[in-house]
Design a protein around this motif. Structure first.
Motif, mmCIF file in Angstrom:
data_model
loop_
_atom_site.group_PDB
_atom_site.id
_atom_site.type_symbol
_atom_site.label_atom_id
_atom_site.label_comp_id
_atom_site.label_asym_id
_atom_site.label_seq_id
_atom_site.Cartn_x
_atom_site.Cartn_y
_atom_site.Cartn_z
ATOM 1 N N GLU A 40 14.714 -0.335 11.173
ATOM 2 C CA GLU A 40 13.346 -0.270 11.698
ATOM 3 C C GLU A 40 12.333 -0.978 10.808
ATOM 4 N N PRO A 41 12.253 -0.649 9.499
ATOM 5 C CA PRO A 41 11.289 -1.378 8.661
ATOM 6 C C PRO A 41 11.606 -2.861 8.544
ATOM 7 N N ILE A 42 12.906 -3.208 8.564
ATOM 8 C CA ILE A 42 13.276 -4.624 8.515
ATOM 9 C C ILE A 42 12.784 -5.340 9.762
ATOM 10 N N ALA A 43 12.903 -4.663 10.919
ATOM 11 C CA ALA A 43 12.423 -5.253 12.168
ATOM 12 C C ALA A 43 10.915 -5.484 12.113
ATOM 13 N N HIS A 44 10.190 -4.525 11.567
ATOM 14 C CA HIS A 44 8.739 -4.688 11.424
ATOM 15 C C HIS A 44 8.417 -5.880 10.534
ATOM 16 N N LEU A 45 9.169 -6.016 9.455
ATOM 17 C CA LEU A 45 8.933 -7.137 8.540
ATOM 18 C C LEU A 45 9.196 -8.473 9.224
ATOM 19 N N PHE A 70 1.242 -5.970 2.727
ATOM 20 C CA PHE A 70 1.678 -5.584 4.059
ATOM 21 C C PHE A 70 2.839 -4.593 4.008
ATOM 22 N N ILE A 71 3.810 -4.831 3.127
ATOM 23 C CA ILE A 71 4.990 -3.971 3.039
ATOM 24 C C ILE A 71 4.601 -2.547 2.669
ATOM 25 N N VAL A 72 3.739 -2.385 1.667
ATOM 26 C CA VAL A 72 3.319 -1.052 1.239
ATOM 27 C C VAL A 72 2.601 -0.323 2.375
ATOM 28 N N GLY A 73 1.699 -1.020 3.058
ATOM 29 C CA GLY A 73 0.990 -0.399 4.169
ATOM 30 C C GLY A 73 1.909 -0.042 5.319
ATOM 31 N N MET A 74 2.852 -0.937 5.631
ATOM 32 C CA MET A 74 3.758 -0.722 6.753
ATOM 33 C C MET A 74 4.658 0.485 6.523
ATOM 34 N N VAL A 75 5.288 0.566 5.345
ATOM 35 C CA VAL A 75 6.206 1.665 5.074
ATOM 36 C C VAL A 75 5.451 2.995 4.989
ATOM 37 N N THR A 76 4.248 2.966 4.426
ATOM 38 C CA THR A 76 3.448 4.188 4.338
ATOM 39 C C THR A 76 3.102 4.714 5.721
ATOM 40 N N PHE A 77 2.710 3.826 6.623
ATOM 41 C CA PHE A 77 2.383 4.261 7.984
ATOM 42 C C PHE A 77 3.626 4.739 8.716
ATOM 43 N N LEU A 78 4.757 4.068 8.513
ATOM 44 C CA LEU A 78 5.993 4.482 9.186
ATOM 45 C C LEU A 78 6.412 5.888 8.769
ATOM 46 N N LEU A 79 6.138 6.264 7.532
ATOM 47 C CA LEU A 79 6.437 7.631 7.103
ATOM 48 C C LEU A 79 5.713 8.623 7.999
ATOM 49 N N PHE A 80 4.413 8.416 8.187
ATOM 50 C CA PHE A 80 3.632 9.302 9.058
ATOM 51 C C PHE A 80 4.148 9.256 10.488
ATOM 52 N N SER A 81 4.354 8.053 11.009
ATOM 53 C CA SER A 81 4.717 7.881 12.409
ATOM 54 C C SER A 81 6.049 8.543 12.736
ATOM 55 N N VAL A 127 13.605 -0.943 0.203
ATOM 56 C CA VAL A 127 12.707 -2.064 0.513
ATOM 57 C C VAL A 127 12.158 -2.674 -0.769
ATOM 58 N N ILE A 128 11.782 -1.811 -1.718
ATOM 59 C CA ILE A 128 11.273 -2.314 -2.997
ATOM 60 C C ILE A 128 12.341 -3.125 -3.717
ATOM 61 N N LEU A 129 13.577 -2.607 -3.747
ATOM 62 C CA LEU A 129 14.673 -3.334 -4.397
ATOM 63 C C LEU A 129 14.963 -4.651 -3.682
ATOM 64 N N GLY A 130 14.976 -4.618 -2.340
ATOM 65 C CA GLY A 130 15.220 -5.838 -1.580
ATOM 66 C C GLY A 130 14.143 -6.878 -1.802
ATOM 67 N N ALA A 131 12.883 -6.422 -1.862
ATOM 68 C CA ALA A 131 11.786 -7.364 -2.102
ATOM 69 C C ALA A 131 11.908 -8.005 -3.480
ATOM 70 N N MET A 132 12.318 -7.217 -4.463
ATOM 71 C CA MET A 132 12.474 -7.752 -5.809
ATOM 72 C C MET A 132 13.571 -8.807 -5.859
ATOM 73 N N ILE A 133 14.628 -8.631 -5.049
ATOM 74 C CA ILE A 133 15.703 -9.630 -4.998
ATOM 75 C C ILE A 133 15.172 -10.974 -4.518
ATOM 76 N N PHE A 134 14.211 -10.930 -3.573
ATOM 77 C CA PHE A 134 13.629 -12.157 -3.038
ATOM 78 C C PHE A 134 12.393 -12.601 -3.813
ATOM 79 N N GLY A 135 12.190 -12.017 -4.981
ATOM 80 C CA GLY A 135 11.108 -12.459 -5.848
ATOM 81 C C GLY A 135 9.748 -11.880 -5.525
ATOM 82 N N ILE A 136 9.703 -10.819 -4.707
ATOM 83 C CA ILE A 136 8.431 -10.165 -4.374
ATOM 84 C C ILE A 136 8.338 -8.882 -5.192
#
Length: 262
Positions: A40-45, A70-81, A127-136
């Motif tokens: 789900e979060p990957i699809a949003h990304l 965007f990633i921080v905001g998206m995952v935070t909102f998905l927690l609530f949703s 997501v944080i670990l995956g982003a770090m792999i891609f240099g984010i």
């Protein structure tokens, strides 16, 4: 002879049994099972990553790079949703268990919310670990405050779930209207675009949305020197959260007999 269990022991055993049941239901409930929790979060990304290019030369928003922002905001909102949407149907999904007098409607909501919160926490870490792999780089500058806002956001979703589960259990069609609200809330919570770019009248209206406060406060915990919009308040967010949880618990007590009889 059997040793009589205390009320606390009974409650903990009920919660453990409900948790295991919910976990198994998540695995075997459909073909995707737990895979969708991570997809789900990957699809949003993937859907919204084009925003980075559509916004052209905008690389930083309020002192944060666009993609981490965007990633921080998206995952935070998905927690609530996710916590809200899964919680409002918990009573209906576990109706057969109410034949046991130890199981109460609020127990099913709590355990489902806890399971979803744990899953989303795991997803956020991946997501944080995956982003770090891609240099984010997505590492909170204030980890304690980030954990606190994450917990408050979970409580907010849990509180909404407690409140809305009463009308949804009584009138199944009401749940459809709740689902319709997800996308407007997504837009009005500052997940996809900075609210600061909107006219002042619109910004003042959006400030009434406590989810926007939560998303922005979470971003401030991740990015050094993040510029919060004037009017963002932790007290406002906590007030709404506590009010919803208390209101939800009161509704669960007031309508418990009706929820069991539905």
């Amino acid at each position: 002879m059997f040793q009589q269990r205390s009320p606390l022991q009974v409650t903990l055993h009920v919660w453990h049994a409900l948790f295991m049941r919910e976990a198994m239901a998540r695995i075997t409930g459909d073909r995707l099972g737990w895979a969708w929790v991570f997809l789900e979060p990957i699809a949003h990304l993937l859907i919204f990553v084009g925003l980075r290019y559509l916004m052209g030369s905008v690389k930083y928003i309020n002192g944060a790079e666009f993609m981490p922002w965007f990633i921080v905001g998206m995952v935070t909102f998905l927690l609530f949703s996710v916590v809200m949407n899964r919680s409002i149907n918990a009573i209906t999904s576990n109706r057969a268990l109410f034949a046991y007098r130890q199981v109460h409607p609020v127990d099913t909501i709590l355990i489902r919310a806890v399971l979803e919160g744990l899953l989303k926490t795991l997803v956020f870490g991946l997501v944080i670990l995956g982003a770090m792999i891609f240099g984010i780089s997505i590492v909170p500058v204030d980890a304690i405050f980030a954990v606190f806002i994450w917990f408050v956001m979970w409580c907010f979703g849990f509180g909404i779930g407690l409140v809305l589960s009463v009308p949804v259990t009584s009138t199944q069609e009401f749940g459809k209207f709740v689902n319709i609200l997800n996308m407007p809330l997504y837009m009005l919570s500052g997940v996809m675009f900075p609210i600061q770019f909107l006219p002042r009248e619109v910004r003042d209206f959006i400030l009434y949305n406590p989810l926007f406060h939560a998303v922005e406060l979470m971003r401030s915990a991740f990015f050094p020197g993040y510029q919060l919009m004037q009017g963002i308040s932790l007290q406002y967010l906590v007030f709404w959260t506590l009010s919803l949880v208390l209101l939800g618990l009161m509704l669960q007590i007031r309508f418990k007999a009706r929820l069991l009889a539905q």
